[in-house]
Structure formats: structure tokens, C-alpha cells
Design an enzyme around this catalytic site. Sequence first.
Site, short mmCIF file in Angstrom:
data_model
loop_
_atom_site.label_atom_id
_atom_site.label_comp_id
_atom_site.label_asym_id
_atom_site.label_seq_id
_atom_site.Cartn_x
_atom_site.Cartn_y
_atom_site.Cartn_z
N LEU A 89 3.57 -1.20 -1.34
CA LEU A 89 2.68 -1.21 -2.50
C LEU A 89 3.58 -1.31 -3.72
O LEU A 89 4.69 -0.75 -3.72
CB LEU A 89 1.85 0.08 -2.59
N ASP A 90 3.12 -1.99 -4.75
CA ASP A 90 3.89 -2.07 -5.99
C ASP A 90 4.14 -0.68 -6.56
O ASP A 90 3.36 0.25 -6.32
CB ASP A 90 3.15 -2.91 -7.04
N ARG A 91 5.20 -0.56 -7.34
CA ARG A 91 5.57 0.74 -7.91
C ARG A 91 4.42 1.37 -8.66
O ARG A 91 4.16 2.57 -8.52
CB ARG A 91 6.78 0.58 -8.84
#
Length: 139
Positions: free
Chosen positions: A77-79
Site C-alpha cells: 500500500l502507498d505510504r
Amino acid sequence: PPPPPVVEPLYEYPPAAPVDGLPVGSGFRVIYMDAQIVVVEKASGLLSVPGVSPSAQDCLLSRVGHHVPGVRIVHRLDRDTSGVMVLARDAESHRILSVAFERREVGKEYLAVGEGWCDEEALQGKEGVRCPGAGTGGA
């Protein structure tokens, strides 16, 4: 479709006390764990895997790995995205899960919470994106 079942987390952050000897680090909570997988809720602001720069080494993988040695990332998942992630605890589980994600056999659902008015015209043609109350002027 019916709503998904509610899963009670095994660990809450911050934990009152370690559960089965596994304390929880900040930025995640363990929702489910067995001999093959660990399912965690990742907080926004935490990388899934280490970045390239020395200042970007802190990540979900290293934090969970501190408590569950040998854990392997299956997907990312993106930051700035919070959500549920599955990590494998052994090579065979990692292979099976990675193939399932690659073949798109794993269902995913994203929910964004916004503030203000939903512009239905701007979202026309965007697959899977809808405004609450679409067709009624938005809400």
C-alpha cells in the site's frame, strides 16, 4: 452483496499488554495471524517496504518482522494509504499468495473519505468511483 463480517483484532495499538508474547509496534495492528500468514492494518504515513534512501528504512515489513521473524511482504500500500495488508510467514505461503495477487484472484476494495461536495460531472467515466447520492445532486 452483504457486508463483510466484522473481524475483531487480535492486537490493538497501543496494546494494554503483549498478546502471546507479540507486542505491537506503532503504525500497525495485527488483525489475524496463523502459521502461514499475518494480516495487519497499516496506518497512513508508514511505508510498506524499505525505501532506497537510508532515511526511508523504517517500514511495516521491518516493524512486523521485528516481532514475527521471516515475515514476507505479499503486496503493498502507498505510504499515505491506510488499510489491511497480508504478509506471508513462509516461502510457500508467500508464493501462493503472490501468484493469487498477480492473477488478480484477490478481491480488493478501496474507500476514500472526503470532505465537501462531490462533483458528479468530474467523476463521470471513472470506473468504480461514485458519489454518495449520485443522481440526487450528490451529498
